[in-house]
Write an enzyme that holds these catalytic residues in place. Structure first.
Site, mmCIF file in Angstrom:
data_model
loop_
_atom_site.group_PDB
_atom_site.id
_atom_site.type_symbol
_atom_site.label_atom_id
_atom_site.label_comp_id
_atom_site.label_asym_id
_atom_site.label_seq_id
_atom_site.Cartn_x
_atom_site.Cartn_y
_atom_site.Cartn_z
ATOM 1 N N LYS A 1 -10.705 16.100 -5.542
ATOM 2 C CA LYS A 1 -9.385 15.967 -4.921
ATOM 3 C C LYS A 1 -8.451 15.070 -5.732
ATOM 4 O O LYS A 1 -7.283 15.396 -5.940
ATOM 5 C CB LYS A 1 -9.570 15.405 -3.509
ATOM 6 C CG LYS A 1 -8.307 14.949 -2.856
ATOM 7 C CD LYS A 1 -8.485 14.724 -1.377
ATOM 8 C CE LYS A 1 -9.035 13.353 -1.075
ATOM 9 N NZ LYS A 1 -8.924 13.060 0.389
ATOM 10 N N LEU B 1 -11.409 3.603 -4.211
ATOM 11 C CA LEU B 1 -12.427 4.455 -3.588
ATOM 12 C C LEU B 1 -12.077 5.926 -3.797
ATOM 13 O O LEU B 1 -11.001 6.368 -3.419
ATOM 14 C CB LEU B 1 -12.533 4.155 -2.097
ATOM 15 C CG LEU B 1 -12.833 2.702 -1.714
ATOM 16 C CD1 LEU B 1 -13.022 2.577 -0.206
ATOM 17 C CD2 LEU B 1 -14.064 2.179 -2.450
ATOM 18 N N ALA C 1 20.582 43.362 -46.790
ATOM 19 C CA ALA C 1 20.201 43.840 -45.459
ATOM 20 C C ALA C 1 19.179 44.970 -45.577
ATOM 21 O O ALA C 1 19.258 45.807 -46.483
ATOM 22 C CB ALA C 1 21.439 44.335 -44.717
ATOM 23 N N ARG D 1 -11.321 19.320 2.598
ATOM 24 C CA ARG D 1 -10.124 20.026 3.060
ATOM 25 C C ARG D 1 -9.268 20.584 1.922
ATOM 26 O O ARG D 1 -8.433 21.444 2.113
ATOM 27 C CB ARG D 1 -9.267 19.102 3.948
ATOM 28 C CG ARG D 1 -9.821 18.996 5.356
ATOM 29 C CD ARG D 1 -9.103 17.931 6.148
ATOM 30 N NE ARG D 1 -9.495 16.594 5.732
ATOM 31 C CZ ARG D 1 -8.911 15.476 6.166
ATOM 32 N NH1 ARG D 1 -7.892 15.524 7.000
ATOM 33 N NH2 ARG D 1 -9.343 14.304 5.757
ATOM 34 N N GLU E 1 -11.380 2.673 14.490
ATOM 35 C CA GLU E 1 -11.152 4.062 14.069
ATOM 36 C C GLU E 1 -10.814 4.919 15.284
ATOM 37 O O GLU E 1 -11.317 4.672 16.383
ATOM 38 C CB GLU E 1 -12.418 4.610 13.387
ATOM 39 C CG GLU E 1 -12.707 3.977 12.041
ATOM 40 C CD GLU E 1 -11.529 4.053 11.093
ATOM 41 O OE1 GLU E 1 -11.136 5.167 10.730
ATOM 42 O OE2 GLU E 1 -10.991 2.987 10.723
ATOM 43 N N TYR F 1 12.185 36.870 -35.577
ATOM 44 C CA TYR F 1 10.920 36.153 -35.420
ATOM 45 C C TYR F 1 10.651 35.355 -36.684
ATOM 46 O O TYR F 1 10.575 35.918 -37.775
ATOM 47 C CB TYR F 1 9.762 37.127 -35.161
ATOM 48 C CG TYR F 1 8.427 36.419 -35.163
ATOM 49 C CD1 TYR F 1 8.159 35.422 -34.229
ATOM 50 C CD2 TYR F 1 7.454 36.708 -36.120
ATOM 51 C CE1 TYR F 1 6.955 34.732 -34.248
ATOM 52 C CE2 TYR F 1 6.236 36.023 -36.138
ATOM 53 C CZ TYR F 1 6.001 35.033 -35.190
ATOM 54 O OH TYR F 1 4.813 34.349 -35.208
ATOM 55 N N ALA G 1 -14.897 8.508 -3.788
ATOM 56 C CA ALA G 1 -16.171 9.245 -3.733
ATOM 57 C C ALA G 1 -16.259 10.162 -2.524
ATOM 58 O O ALA G 1 -17.283 10.794 -2.294
ATOM 59 C CB ALA G 1 -17.335 8.256 -3.743
HETATM 60 C C1 UD1 Z 1 -9.876 5.469 6.419
HETATM 61 C C2 UD1 Z 1 -9.974 4.193 7.272
HETATM 62 C C3 UD1 Z 1 -8.883 4.227 8.351
HETATM 63 C C4 UD1 Z 1 -7.535 4.376 7.692
HETATM 64 C C5 UD1 Z 1 -7.489 5.611 6.807
HETATM 65 C C6 UD1 Z 1 -6.214 5.632 5.988
HETATM 66 C C7 UD1 Z 1 -12.328 3.573 7.353
HETATM 67 C C8 UD1 Z 1 -13.575 3.576 8.155
HETATM 68 N N1 UD1 Z 1 -11.272 4.117 7.899
HETATM 69 O O1 UD1 Z 1 -10.206 6.567 7.253
HETATM 70 O O2 UD1 Z 1 -8.912 3.014 9.086
HETATM 71 O O3 UD1 Z 1 -6.531 4.458 8.690
HETATM 72 O O4 UD1 Z 1 -8.580 5.592 5.874
HETATM 73 O O5 UD1 Z 1 -6.124 6.806 5.237
HETATM 74 O O6 UD1 Z 1 -12.307 3.054 6.265
HETATM 75 N N2 UD1 Z 1 -14.635 7.347 0.435
HETATM 76 C C9 UD1 Z 1 -15.674 7.098 -0.404
HETATM 77 N N3 UD1 Z 1 -16.945 7.186 0.068
HETATM 78 C C10 UD1 Z 1 -17.229 7.518 1.344
HETATM 79 C C11 UD1 Z 1 -16.136 7.786 2.218
HETATM 80 C C12 UD1 Z 1 -14.868 7.682 1.736
HETATM 81 O O7 UD1 Z 1 -15.460 6.781 -1.576
HETATM 82 O O8 UD1 Z 1 -18.409 7.573 1.706
HETATM 83 C C13 UD1 Z 1 -13.256 7.242 -0.066
HETATM 84 C C14 UD1 Z 1 -12.492 8.553 -0.061
HETATM 85 O O9 UD1 Z 1 -12.594 9.234 -1.281
HETATM 86 C C15 UD1 Z 1 -11.057 8.092 0.204
HETATM 87 C C16 UD1 Z 1 -11.226 6.806 0.992
HETATM 88 O O10 UD1 Z 1 -12.533 6.360 0.763
HETATM 89 O O11 UD1 Z 1 -10.384 7.808 -0.997
HETATM 90 C C17 UD1 Z 1 -10.958 7.010 2.478
HETATM 91 O O12 UD1 Z 1 -11.904 7.891 3.018
HETATM 92 P P1 UD1 Z 1 -11.602 8.863 4.213
HETATM 93 O O13 UD1 Z 1 -12.831 9.577 4.567
HETATM 94 O O14 UD1 Z 1 -10.402 9.671 3.898
HETATM 95 O O15 UD1 Z 1 -11.275 7.808 5.379
HETATM 96 P P2 UD1 Z 1 -10.532 8.057 6.741
HETATM 97 O O16 UD1 Z 1 -11.474 8.646 7.705
HETATM 98 O O17 UD1 Z 1 -9.274 8.791 6.480
HETATM 99 CA CA CA Z 2 -8.210 9.845 4.541
#
Ligand code: UD1
Ligand code: CA
Length: 446
Positions: free
Chosen positions: A20, A6, A415, A13, A147, A358, A8
């Site tokens: 990222k 994942l 030289a 931040r 969560e 050089y 997306a």
């Molecule tokens: C998520 C988990 C949480 C876990 C934490 C660990 C969920 C609901 N929560 O939370 O339980 O403890 O990760 O780091 O899954 N992403 C997408 N599409 C989206 C949203 C996110 O591709 O719509 C991807 C992000 O790029 C990232 C990953 O999913 O790689 C996690 O997303 P993030 O928003 O960081 O999740 P957390 O709120 O940290």
């Molecule tokens: Ca995260």
């Protein structure tokens, strides 16, 4: 096994125009570490879920990955859904594109743990579990992941958290992804809700507790990115030390992830090894060596040297204060001394360019002596020209070679000569203003 990465998320931040997951740690995008994990488990397919407009990712990884677009960022559950059409293997492993620290061994342990289960979570206990999903355990094993924002005060006290890494039965996953809702504090489709769904259907759900929280951390901002460099640098240094490389002060070197170093290499402080640099056995580096995509052959010695895309032959000594630019190919047993710059040139075995010279766009043979202050005048203001120097030529100090010229074997350049035409082998080339002596000149002046 199929793997879904994942990647997306919005990554606000990081405050960057670059995605990222493409920010680099030790010269490699964060995502590459995750892709390598997928390759480690020999996944049948690896699908990365990307946001619209993340074209850089496919152009970087090409056929190594499959790509699925999550059109709107509606949560991790929705992101996984975007990949499902590609999934055909019995089991699916979910990884996060921003979490590069998981060790191969830990991943293998987790996969072994998953045997006979329907859904497994990689969890870790954290003193400060803030922002993470909490693992809720009950009589039936793990019953839910809640969560932070949806936790009751009691649940908030749980220190076992979800790393985000999951393994599950693909068919059950596909079925249950359809059942996710957005009735939660963030109004998102939570991937983690699959846990409660599986559990309530009597499926076997469990969590494998990893003992090192460092391995499951994600990178969200520049501060975590910098910490990430520290963590992975420590591992890289540790690996080289184990394999027989001496590193005098491990805190004062920077060695990128793909650099190869053979045994009995000695590395002194303030040395930076970047890109695809290869260091062969017995090489002595530093202090102050900075190499990028270089190949340093057996027993060479470099100090206070900058090298880019250069090859240094066995037993050759370079520095202090030498600059080897792209296309420098230095032979065996050569000497490249202080304040010497070499660019796009070949230097034959045993040739010495000891000081203040050089050498640009030239091919030098073997056992040549290039005197102090020699300049290859390779640029006429419009074009670059190439010169060649035969074996055993002697070039006296402070000579200019106006390229293109060809100097035959064993020729001798006196030289101070400005060489503006070819010199046949064994010939002497001399061209300089004769000095005059004016006796008692200083007395007369007064
Ligand atoms: C998520 C988990 C949480 C876990 C934490 C660990 C969920 C609901 N929560 O939370 O339980 O403890 O990760 O780091 O899954 N992403 C997408 N599409 C989206 C949203 C996110 O591709 O719509 C991807 C992000 O790029 C990232 C990953 O999913 O790689 C996690 O997303 P993030 O928003 O960081 O999740 P957390 O709120 O940290
Ligand atoms: Ca995260």
């Amino acid at each position: 096994m199929d793997v879904v990465i994942l990647a997306a998320g919005k990554s606000t931040r990081m405050k960057s125009k670059t995605s990222k997951v493409l920010h680099k740690i030790l010269g490699k995008p964060i995502l590459s570490y995750v892709v390598e994990l997928a390759e480690e488990v020999e996944a049948e397919k690896t699908i990365v879920v990307i946001a619209p407009g993340s074209d850089e990712i496919p152009s970087l990884y090409g056929d190594r990955l499959l790509y699925a677009t999550q059109w709107e960022q509606k949560g991790t559950g929705d992101a996984l859904k975007a990949a499902t059409e590609h999934l055909t293997a019995k089991t699916t492993l979910v990884l996060y594109g921003d979490a590069p620290f998981l060790r191969r061994e830990s991943l293998h342990d987790f996969i072994d743990f998953h045997q006979g289960k329907d859904l497994s979570i990689l969890s870790v206990c954290q003193e400060n579990p803030r922002d993470y999903g909490r693992i809720v355990r009950g009589n039936k094993g793990v019953e839910a992941i809640i969560e932070e924002k949806d936790c009751s005060p009691e649940q908030r006290k749980i220190t076992e958290i979800n790393s985000g890494i999951l393994l599950m039965d693909t068919e059950l996953m596909k079925e249950n992804l359809q059942k996710l809702t957005i009735s939660n504090a963030q109004g998102e489709y939570y991937l983690t809700d699959l846990v409660e769904l599986f559990s309530s259907q009597g499926k076997i759900v469990d969590a494998f507790v990893l003992d090192n929280p460092e391995e499951t951390a994600g990178i969200n901002d520049r501060s975590q990115l910098a910490q990430g460099t520290e963590v992975l640098q420590r591992r890289v240094v540790e690996k080289h030390l184990k394999e027989g490389v001496s590193i005098i002060d491990p805190r004062r070197v920077y060695i990128e992830a793909d650099v190869k170093i053979a045994q009995d290499v000695e590395i002194w402080p303030d040395t930076y090894l970047l890109g695809n640099t290869i260091i062969e056995e017995g090489v002595y580096l530093g202090p102050g060596v900075h190499l990028e995509d270089c190949h340093i052959m057996k027993g060479a010695l470099l100090e206070h040297t900058r090298g880019i895309k250069a090859l240094v032959g066995p037993g050759t000594q370079v520095g202090p204060f030498a600059y080897l630019r792209a296309g420098s190919r230095i032979g065996a047993g050569c000497r490249i001394g202080d304040f010497v710059e070499i660019k796009n040139s070949t230097i034959g075995d045993g040739t010495k360019v000891s000081h203040l010279s050089y050498v640009g766009d030239a091919d030098l043979g073997k056992n040549i002596n290039v005197g102090c202050g020699t300049i290859f005048v390779n640029y006429d203001g419009v074009n670059k020209h190439r010169s060649t120097v035969g074996d055993e030529v002697f070039i006296g100090c402070n000579s200019n070679l106006i390229s293109p010229v060809e100097i035959g074997e064993r020729a001798f350049i006196a030289a101070g000569t400005t060489v503006d035409r070819d010199v046949p082998e064994n010939a002497l080339s001399i061209g300089r203003v004769r000095s005059e002596i004016k006796l008692d000149w200083n007395k007369v002046k007064k």
